[in-house]
Design a protein around this motif. Structure first.
Motif, PDB file in Angstrom:
ATOM      1  N   GLU A 275       0.716  -1.311   0.096  1.00 59.62           N
ATOM      2  CA  GLU A 275       0.004   0.049  -0.061  1.00 59.62           C
ATOM      3  C   GLU A 275       0.900   1.204   0.124  1.00 59.62           C
ATOM      4  O   GLU A 275       0.306   2.262  -0.603  1.00 59.62           O
ATOM      5  CB  GLU A 275      -0.700   0.171   1.246  1.00 59.62           C
ATOM      6  CG  GLU A 275      -2.085  -1.159   1.188  1.00 59.62           C
ATOM      7  CD  GLU A 275      -2.910  -0.808   0.037  1.00 59.62           C
ATOM      8  OE1 GLU A 275      -3.249   0.318  -0.240  1.00 59.62           O
ATOM      9  OE2 GLU A 275      -3.335  -2.069  -0.463  1.00 59.62           O
ATOM     10  N   HIS A 276       2.013   1.378   0.724  1.00 59.24           N
ATOM     11  CA  HIS A 276       2.965   2.451   0.743  1.00 59.24           C
ATOM     12  C   HIS A 276       3.498   2.732  -0.635  1.00 59.24           C
ATOM     13  O   HIS A 276       3.527   3.877  -1.006  1.00 59.24           O
ATOM     14  CB  HIS A 276       4.022   1.989   1.759  1.00 59.24           C
ATOM     15  CG  HIS A 276       5.120   3.179   1.863  1.00 59.24           C
ATOM     16  ND1 HIS A 276       4.701   4.374   2.373  1.00 59.24           N
ATOM     17  CD2 HIS A 276       6.307   3.270   1.105  1.00 59.24           C
ATOM     18  CE1 HIS A 276       5.952   5.092   2.226  1.00 59.24           C
ATOM     19  NE2 HIS A 276       6.891   4.275   1.312  1.00 59.24           N
ATOM     20  N   SER A 277       3.953   1.526  -1.573  1.00 62.19           N
ATOM     21  CA  SER A 277       4.477   1.688  -2.672  1.00 62.19           C
ATOM     22  C   SER A 277       3.389   2.490  -3.560  1.00 62.19           C
ATOM     23  O   SER A 277       3.800   2.933  -4.456  1.00 62.19           O
ATOM     24  CB  SER A 277       4.932   0.462  -3.306  1.00 62.19           C
ATOM     25  OG  SER A 277       5.745  -0.297  -2.465  1.00 62.19           O
ATOM     26  N   LEU A 278       2.216   2.036  -3.478  1.00 64.04           N
ATOM     27  CA  LEU A 278       1.116   2.564  -4.400  1.00 64.04           C
ATOM     28  C   LEU A 278       1.103   3.857  -3.982  1.00 64.04           C
ATOM     29  O   LEU A 278       0.853   4.858  -5.001  1.00 64.04           O
ATOM     30  CB  LEU A 278      -0.244   1.890  -4.127  1.00 64.04           C
ATOM     31  CG  LEU A 278      -0.362   0.315  -4.537  1.00 64.04           C
ATOM     32  CD1 LEU A 278      -1.616  -0.371  -4.037  1.00 64.04           C
ATOM     33  CD2 LEU A 278       0.139   0.081  -6.208  1.00 64.04           C
ATOM     34  N   ALA A 279       1.109   4.393  -2.737  1.00 65.24           N
ATOM     35  CA  ALA A 279       0.770   5.623  -2.429  1.00 65.24           C
ATOM     36  C   ALA A 279       2.071   6.618  -3.058  1.00 65.24           C
ATOM     37  O   ALA A 279       1.985   7.689  -3.391  1.00 65.24           O
ATOM     38  CB  ALA A 279       0.795   5.944  -0.863  1.00 65.24           C
ATOM     39  N   VAL A 280       3.217   6.091  -2.672  1.00 66.21           N
ATOM     40  CA  VAL A 280       4.494   6.752  -3.459  1.00 66.21           C
ATOM     41  C   VAL A 280       4.156   6.808  -5.029  1.00 66.21           C
ATOM     42  O   VAL A 280       4.486   8.136  -5.314  1.00 66.21           O
ATOM     43  CB  VAL A 280       5.645   6.030  -3.242  1.00 66.21           C
ATOM     44  CG1 VAL A 280       7.043   6.554  -4.145  1.00 66.21           C
ATOM     45  CG2 VAL A 280       6.111   5.716  -1.875  1.00 66.21           C
ATOM     46  N   VAL A 281       3.751   5.870  -5.763  1.00 68.47           N
ATOM     47  CA  VAL A 281       3.662   6.223  -7.057  1.00 68.47           C
ATOM     48  C   VAL A 281       2.478   7.147  -7.326  1.00 68.47           C
ATOM     49  O   VAL A 281       2.625   7.979  -8.346  1.00 68.47           O
ATOM     50  CB  VAL A 281       3.408   4.756  -7.814  1.00 68.47           C
ATOM     51  CG1 VAL A 281       3.039   5.101  -9.489  1.00 68.47           C
ATOM     52  CG2 VAL A 281       4.520   3.834  -7.772  1.00 68.47           C
ATOM     53  N   THR A 282       1.780   7.140  -6.318  1.00 67.98           N
ATOM     54  CA  THR A 282       0.228   8.177  -6.873  1.00 67.98           C
ATOM     55  C   THR A 282       0.866   9.481  -6.529  1.00 67.98           C
ATOM     56  O   THR A 282       0.726  10.290  -7.240  1.00 67.98           O
ATOM     57  CB  THR A 282      -0.768   7.855  -5.680  1.00 67.98           C
ATOM     58  OG1 THR A 282      -1.285   6.561  -6.043  1.00 67.98           O
ATOM     59  CG2 THR A 282      -1.850   8.872  -6.020  1.00 67.98           C
ATOM     60  N   ALA A 283       1.860   9.688  -5.525  1.00 68.17           N
ATOM     61  CA  ALA A 283       2.466  10.804  -5.383  1.00 68.17           C
ATOM     62  C   ALA A 283       3.460  11.485  -6.522  1.00 68.17           C
ATOM     63  O   ALA A 283       3.418  12.659  -6.517  1.00 68.17           O
ATOM     64  CB  ALA A 283       3.275  11.131  -3.970  1.00 68.17           C
ATOM     65  N   LEU A 284       4.166  10.324  -6.874  1.00 71.49           N
ATOM     66  CA  LEU A 284       4.822  10.900  -8.179  1.00 71.49           C
ATOM     67  C   LEU A 284       4.214  11.659  -9.473  1.00 71.49           C
ATOM     68  O   LEU A 284       4.589  12.568 -10.096  1.00 71.49           O
ATOM     69  CB  LEU A 284       5.763   9.881  -8.632  1.00 71.49           C
ATOM     70  CG  LEU A 284       6.991   9.031  -7.623  1.00 71.49           C
ATOM     71  CD1 LEU A 284       7.639   7.852  -7.894  1.00 71.49           C
ATOM     72  CD2 LEU A 284       8.027  10.106  -7.404  1.00 71.49           C
ATOM     73  N   HIS A 285       2.844  10.733  -9.430  1.00 66.48           N
ATOM     74  CA  HIS A 285       2.159  11.115 -10.621  1.00 66.48           C
ATOM     75  C   HIS A 285       1.629  12.496 -10.357  1.00 66.48           C
ATOM     76  O   HIS A 285       1.492  13.223 -11.372  1.00 66.48           O
ATOM     77  CB  HIS A 285       1.122   9.991 -10.800  1.00 66.48           C
ATOM     78  CG  HIS A 285       0.397  10.312 -12.117  1.00 66.48           C
ATOM     79  ND1 HIS A 285      -0.767  11.149 -12.339  1.00 66.48           N
ATOM     80  CD2 HIS A 285       0.429   9.773 -13.532  1.00 66.48           C
ATOM     81  CE1 HIS A 285      -1.365  10.832 -13.442  1.00 66.48           C
ATOM     82  NE2 HIS A 285      -0.333  10.299 -14.201  1.00 66.48           N
ATOM     83  N   ALA A 286       1.341  12.860  -9.153  1.00 64.73           N
ATOM     84  CA  ALA A 286       0.553  14.099  -8.664  1.00 64.73           C
ATOM     85  C   ALA A 286       1.748  15.184  -8.863  1.00 64.73           C
ATOM     86  O   ALA A 286       1.608  16.464  -9.167  1.00 64.73           O
ATOM     87  CB  ALA A 286       0.203  14.227  -7.156  1.00 64.73           C
ATOM     88  N   MET A 287       2.969  15.053  -8.757  1.00 57.94           N
ATOM     89  CA  MET A 287       4.077  15.867  -9.163  1.00 57.94           C
ATOM     90  C   MET A 287       4.039  16.244 -10.654  1.00 57.94           C
ATOM     91  O   MET A 287       4.652  17.268 -10.835  1.00 57.94           O
ATOM     92  CB  MET A 287       5.541  15.515  -8.632  1.00 57.94           C
ATOM     93  CG  MET A 287       5.807  15.216  -7.144  1.00 57.94           C
ATOM     94  SD  MET A 287       7.128  14.795  -6.492  1.00 57.94           S
ATOM     95  CE  MET A 287       6.904  14.303  -4.846  1.00 57.94           C
ATOM     96  N   GLY A 288       3.688  15.355 -11.435  1.00 57.11           N
ATOM     97  CA  GLY A 288       3.728  15.799 -12.895  1.00 57.11           C
ATOM     98  C   GLY A 288       4.444  14.659 -13.736  1.00 57.11           C
ATOM     99  O   GLY A 288       4.777  15.136 -15.031  1.00 57.11           O
TER     100      GLY A 288
END
Length: 957
Positions: A840-853
Motif C-alpha cells: 500500500e505504501h508503494s502505491l501511495a508513493v507512485v500516486t504522489a510521483l504522478h501528482a508531481m507531474g
C-alpha cells in the motif's frame, strides 16, 4: 431433657437480647450532631467508597463534636437545601458560613470563627482572560451561597462589564463552564479549588458555624467546645488550611490586581541585597555573585514577577539593612522575622518564607561542658538567643560558618551553633570529619524579606503574594541537591574519620573473601574453561560442532597430512531458500534439517570433519581425498536423500545446494576455502565447484563495490539514450536513459555487469538519482538550444519504495528543474514486498510521483506473473511490453492473439503502448498489424551518447 434444652436456648436468646439492648444504650449515650454540608463543590469531598468526608468543614466539625461529646452525622444537599433544613430542624448546624444580616434573622452564629473564606473568580484562560480580554463576561454563581459585594468593584478595576447567571448546584455550574456557555464563575469557598483557572481572589471573610436561632442550648455547648479547642490547639485553622491547600509548588498561580500590575510595569528592575555568608543557604563564590538556596528565591522572584532582579550579596547584615532603609536597594532578601525590630531599622517585613533551624556541632567523641564556649556568626538574632543561653563571655563570634567550625576544631570553642543545613553540608562534604552535629535543634529562626517603610506598600503586597505562591518548601529541593553534592565531594579521609572500625572491618572481610575467591577460582578455572570451550565449539541450535571448531580442527588435519591435501575438499551444503522455510514452517524446521544433515555427514566414510552453521542455514564438511566426478555423484545422492523433511504430519521438500572448494597444493587456509565453497554454493545448480572464473567474478564484484562511490563522485557513470519511435511515421517520439560505467580502473562496463550488484547492496538508489538529475539537466539544455524535447524515461529501482525521504528528494529535483519530458519507469516487482502495508505504501508513493507531474511507465509488462489489479490501482500512463512477448508471438498465433489483446487492454485504459527489443522489419510489421503504436530497439536506433542523440533528434524528431 427437652425442657432443659429449651430452657438453655431461651437463656441464650434472652442474654443476647440484653447484650444488644446494653450495646444500643451505650451507642446512644452520645448525642448526635446533624451537620448539613453542601452536596458538591471544591470545599467538600468524599475520599473513598466508605463515605468518609475529607474537607476543612467536615474535619473541623468532627473535631468540634468530639470536644462537645457528640457524634456527627453529615447530611448532604445544596447550599439552599441545607439552610432550609436548618430552619425546619432537620439538621442541627451548618459549617463554613459568612455571617450576614439576612442569615442572622434565622440563624445564631458561633462566637469564634472556624476558618477563612475567600471569593474566587474563575475564568476560562485564567487571569490573562480578565485583563487582556474585551467585552462583557457572563459569570455563573450559586445563589444559595454567599454572594460577595466586592465583585462589581473587582470587575470595574479590570475594566470588564459582566452579567451573572444562577445555577442550582456546583455540578451544573461546572458543566456550563466546560461547555463554554458561560465565561467563568465566582464562588465563595475555603479551598481555592481549580486554581489553574483562577483570575482573582478577594473578599476574605471569617467563617462561622451556625445553628437555628432558637437553639441556644446547642450553640452554648458548641461555643464552649470551640473555646477549649482554641486553647488546646490554637493553630488548628492554619493546620487545616495547610492540609487541604490545593496549590502545590510551581502550579500555584500568582494573582495580581490592577494596582500591582501597574507597579510592575513601572518598576522593570528590583534591586535586592542579600546577607550571604553561609553555604548552602547563601554564599559568595569567586565570581562575586550570590549562590545557594536564596539564589533560587531571587530567580523565582524574577520568573514570577516578570521583572529583572539585580542581586548584590553582602557579608555584613547591618550594611544590607542600611541600604534598604536608605532606599539604595528595594528588598533585603533575608532577615530574621521580627516586625518590631524591623520597624526600628525603618523597614517593613513580609510574611516568613522559610524557617531555619540551628544546631550544635561538637568535636567527635567529646561531651558538652557545663559552661561551653560557643562559636557563632555575628548577628543580632544569634546574640539574643545565645547570650541568654550561654552568656556573653562564652560566645566566640566568627565571620563565616567555616570559621565557626575551625574554632571548634582548634579548641577555641567547645561547640558551634550554626544553621542546620550548613552543618549538614559541611559534615557531609568531609571538610571537618572530626566534628559531628548533635542533630538537636538549639533554636529556630523564621526568615522574611524586608522593604523600606518609605517604599510603595504595593511592593510589600506583591512580595507577600509571591511568598504564598512559592509555598513553604521552595528551597527544600535545593538543600537536598546540595547534600547529595556534598556526599559526592566527600574525601576518603572523612570516611576514615567517621567510620574507622567499619572500614577496617570491611577491608579485612574483603581481603578474606578475595583470598577464598582466588583459591576457588584456581580450582574451577580449568573446568570452567573446558565448559566454555565446549559451548564455543558447538552450534547452540543443533548441538553439533560449529564452524569455529571446524576451522581449528581442519587446520590441524591439513598440517598432519601435507602430502594428500590437494584432493581434500571443503563442502558447504545449504538450504536454497531458508527464509521461505523459516517463514512457513518456523526456525525449528531449519534446525531439524541441519541437525539431520550434519549427523549424516558424520556417518559418511568420505567425511573427515563435519559441522553446522545455523545462522547461515548450512552444514560443512572436510572430505577425504576424492576425484571431482566421484565427489559430485556422492553429494548429489546425499542431497537427494536429505532434501525432504517431516514437519508435523507433512513431508516438505527443502531444496539444497552445495559448493565445493579443493584445497590445492600447497593448501589454502581453511577459512578461505570455506568462503570459496560458500560462494560456489550461492551460484550452484545444485552443485557448484569453485574455479578461477568464479574467483574473478567475485574479485570484480568486490572491486566494483569498493569503487562505486568514488565513481559516482567523479562522474564516471554516463547516460546513453536509446530512441523510441512511431511505428507508422518512424519519427523519434522519445528515448530511454541507460547508464554505462566508464571506469578509470576497470574500463568500460555495460549495465549487466553492475546493476544487479548495485540492486543487492542498495547503491542503485544513489545511481537512480544521479541518472534522473542528468536527464533533467539534458532536457533543460535541449530546450535552451532549441532542440526538440521528447519524453525520456528513467528507471527507478524497487528499493525507492521503502527509501526514507525519497519523495522529499524527488520534490527537490522538481523544484530545481521540471517534470516536463520526464517519464519514470517502474517494474511490477516494485510492488511485491510480501507485506500488504508495504504494498500500500508503494502505491501511495507512485500516486504522489504522478501528482508531481511525472509520466509513469510500467516496464517489462507481460513477463512472469502480471498483477492486472495494478492497472486499476496505479495512475499508469505508458505500458511497455517486454521483448520476450514479441519473440514468443513470432512463431505462435496464440501468443500473437495474447499480444494484441494486451495492446488493446492498454489502449482501452488510456495508456500509450510501446514494445521494446525490435530488431527486424518483420517484428516491426507484426507490431503494426496488432495495433502497437510505438517501438524501441536496435532496428531503429542503438543506445548512443549525448552528443550523438542530440544529432539524432535534429534529424528524426
Amino acid at each position: 431433657m427437652e425442657i432443659k434444652g429449651s430452657s438453655r436456648w431461651l437463656a441464650v436468646l434472652v442474654g443476647a437480647a440484653l447484650c444488644l439492648e446494653t450495646a444500643g444504650t451505650v451507642q446512644a449515650s452520645r448525642p448526635v450532631l446533624r451537620v448539613g454540608i453542601h452536596d458538591a463543590g471544591p470545599d467538600i469531598g468524599v475520599a473513598d467508597g466508605t463515605g468518609a468526608y475529607h474537607s476543612i468543614n467536615t474535619d473541623y466539625m468532627q473535631i468540634l463534636a468530639s470536644y462537645a461529646g457528640m457524634d456527627v452525622v453529615f447530611v448532604r444537599g445544596t447550599a439552599r437545601e441545607c439552610e432550609e433544613r436548618l430552619v425546619r430542624g432537620e439538621v442541627d448546624v451548618l459549617p463554613g458560613l459568612v455571617r450576614t444580616e439576612a442569615r442572622s434573622r434565622t440563624m445564631a452564629f458561633s462566637r469564634l470563627p472556624m476558618g477563612r473564606g475567600y471569593t474566587t473568580l474563575y475564568l476560562r484562560g485564567g487571569q490573562e482572560a480578565l485583563y487582556s480580554g474585551e467585552g462583557s463576561l457572563l459569570l455563573g454563581t450559586l445563589p444559595g451561597r454567599y454572594q460577595s459585594a466586592q465583585l462589581p468593584e473587582v470587575m470595574r478595576e479590570a475594566g470588564r462589564p459582566f452579567e451573572t447567571e444562577g445555577f442550582r448546584d456546583y455540578h451544573a455550574l461546572m458543566a456550563a463552564c466546560e461547555a463554554g456557555t458561560i465565561d467563568g464563575y465566582f464562588i465563595a469557598n475555603q479551598g481555592l479549588g481549580q486554581m489553574g483557572a483562577a483570575a482573582a481572589v478577594f473578599d476574605v471573610n471569617p467563617l462561622y458555624f451556625a445553628v437555628r436561632a432558637d437553639n441556644t442550648a446547642l450553640l452554648t455547648r458548641l461555643d464552649r467546645a470551640a473555646d477549649e479547642l482554641a486553647i488546646v490547639h490554637p493553630q488548628l485553622i492554619d493546620d487545616l488550611d495547610g492540609l487541604y491547600e490545593r496549590w502545590a509548588g510551581d502550579s500555584r498561580p500568582l494573582l495580581l490586581d490592577a494596582e500591582e500590575r501597574q507597579f510592575l510595569a513601572e518598576h522593570k528592575t528590583l534591586r535586592v541585597v542579600c546577607v550571604a555568608r553561609e553555604r548552602p543557604y547563601a554564599y559568595i563564590r569567586e565570581d562575586g555573585k550570590l549562590h545557594g538556596a536564596l539564589k533560587r528565591i531571587a530567580e523565582r522572584l524574577e520568573q514570577d514577577l516578570g521583572v529583572a532582579v539585580e542581586v548584590e550579596p553582602l557579608t555584613e547584615a547591618e550594611a544590607a539593612y542600611a541600604r534598604v532603609a536608605s532606599g539604595e536597594a528595594d528588598i533585603c532578601l533575608n532577615m530574621a522575622w521580627d516586625p518590631g525590630w524591623a520597624a526600628q531599622l525603618g523597614m517593613d517585613q513580609t510574611v516568613p518564607f522559610m524557617e531555619s533551624y540551628y544546631t550544635l556541632v561538637l568535636r567527635r567523641g567529646s561531651a558538652m561542658p557545663a559552661a561551653p564556649r560557643v562559636a557563632c556568626l555575628d548577628s543580632r538574632f544569634a546574640d539574643e538567643v545565645l547570650r541568654q543561653a550561654f552568656g556573653e563571655d562564652h560566645l566566640v563570634r566568627e565571620s563565616s560558618v567555616a570559621a565557626c567550625l575551625a574554632a571548634v576544631r582548634s579548641g577555641r570553642a567547645d561547640a558551634a551553633c550554626i544553621r542546620q543545613e550548613a552543618a549538614q553540608y559541611q559534615t557531609m562534604r568531609g571538610d571537618f570529619p572530626d566534628l559531628v552535629s548533635t542533630g538537636a535543634v538549639a533554636y529556630r529562626k523564621r526568615i522574611a524579606m524586608g522593604v523600606s517603610n518609605q517604599a510603595d506598600p504595593v511592593l510589600l503586597h506583591l512580595l507577600d503574594k509571591e511568598i504564598r505562591c512559592m509555598g513553604p518548601d521552595v528551597t527544600d529541593a535545593y538543600f537536598a541537591q546540595q547534600t547529595r553534592r556534598a556526599i559526592e565531594e566527600r574525601s576518603v579521609f572523612s570516611y576514615l574519620c567517621n567510620y574507622p572500625f567499619q572500614i577496617l572491618g570491611g577491608v579485612l572481610v574483603l581481603f578474606l573473601l578475595g583470598a577464598l575467591w582466588f583459591l576457588r577460582d584456581r580450582r574451577q578455572r580449568r573446568s570452567h574453561m573446558q565448559r566454555l570451550q565446549e559451548t564455543l565449539d558447538h552450534d547452540r541450535y543443533t548441538g553439533l560442532h560449529n564452524v569455529t571448531w571446524f576451522e581449528r580442527a581442519g587446520n590441524k588435519v591439513i598440517r598432519a597430512g601435507k602430502d594428500e591435501t590437494a584432493q581434500l575438499a571443503v563442502v558447504v551444503i545449504k538450504a536454497a531458500q531458508p527464509e521461505v522455510i523459516a517463514a512457513t514452517y518456523g526456525r525449528e524446521a531449519i534446525v531439524k534439517l541441519l541437525r539431520r544433515l550434519g549427523e549424516q555427514l558424520l556417518e559418511m566414510p568420505w567425511t573427515k570433519l563435519a559441522a553446522t552453521r545455523t545462522n547461515a542455514a548450512s552444514a560443512v564438511c572436510l572430505t577425504q581425498p576424492m576425484e571431482r566426478d566421484d565427489l559430485h555423484g556422492t553429494l548429489f545422492h546425499l542431497m537427494r536423500e536429505s532434501e525432504y523433511l517431516e514437519v508435523g504430519h507433512m513431508l516438505v521438500r527443502a531444496p539444497l545446494v552445495a559448493g565445493v572448494c579443493y584445497l590445492g597444493a600447497p593448501p589454502m587456509d581453511l577459512g578461505t576455502a570455506l568462503n570459496n565453497a560458500t560462494l560456489a554454493a550461492e551460484s550452484a545448480e545444485p552443485i557448484g565447484f569453485f574455479n578461477s572464473a568464479l574467483q574473478r567474478d567475485t574479485l570484480l564484484q568486490s572491486r566494483m563495490e569498493s569503487l562505486q562511490q568514488g565513481a559516482l563522485e567523479r562522474g564516471e557513470f554516463h547516460i546513453w539514450y536509446q530512441p523510441k519511435y512511431d511505428l507508422v511515421t518512424r519519427k523519434c517520439v522519445g528515448a530511454e536513459a541507460l547508464v554505462r560505467w566508464q571506469s578509470a580502473e576497470l574500463g568500460f562496463l555495460p549495465p549487466g555487469k553492475f546493476i544487479s550488484l548495485f540492486e543487492s547492496n542498495g547503491f542503485i538508489t544513489q545511481l537512480d538519482f544521479y541518472n534522473l538529475e542528468h536527464v533533467m539537466e539534458f532536457q533543460r539544455d535541449c530546450k535552451e538550444k532549441g532542440l526538440p524535447v521528447v519524453p525520456i524515461s528513467v528507471n527507478q529501482s524497487r528499493l525507492h519504495m521503502r527509501e526514507k525521504g525519497y519523495l522529499r528528494r524527488i520534490h527537490a529535483l522538481v523544484e530545481r528543474y521540471t517534470t516536463e519530458g520526464i517519464e519514470l519507469e517502474l517494474t511490477e516487482t516494485a510492488f511485491d514486498f510480501g507485506s500488504e502495508a508495504i504494498h500500500e505504501h508503494s502505491l501511495a508513493v507512485v500516486t504522489a510521483l504522478h501528482a508531481m507531474g511525472f509520466v509513469i511507465d510500467m516496464d517489462d509488462f507481460g513477463t512472469g506473473y502480471s498483477d492486472l489489479s495494478l492497472l486499476n490501482q496505479l495512475p499508469l500512463d505508458v505500458m511497455k511490453i517486454d521483448r520476450s512477448l514479441l519473440l514468443a508471438s513470432e512463431g505462435s498465433e496464440r501468443m500473437r492473439i495474447v499480444l494484441k489483446m494486451m495492446i488493446d487492454l492498454g489502449h482501452s485504459l488510456g495508456m500509450r503502448v510501446i514494445c521494446e527489443g525490435i530488431e527486424t522489419e518483420a517484428q516491426e510489421e507484426l507490431l503494426r498489424a496488432v495495433g502497437c503504436e510505438y517501438g524501441q530497439g536496435f532496428l531503429y536506433g542503438r543506445p548512443m551518447q549525448r552528443a550523438d542523440f542530440e544529432a539524432f533528434l535534429r534529424a528524426h524528431a
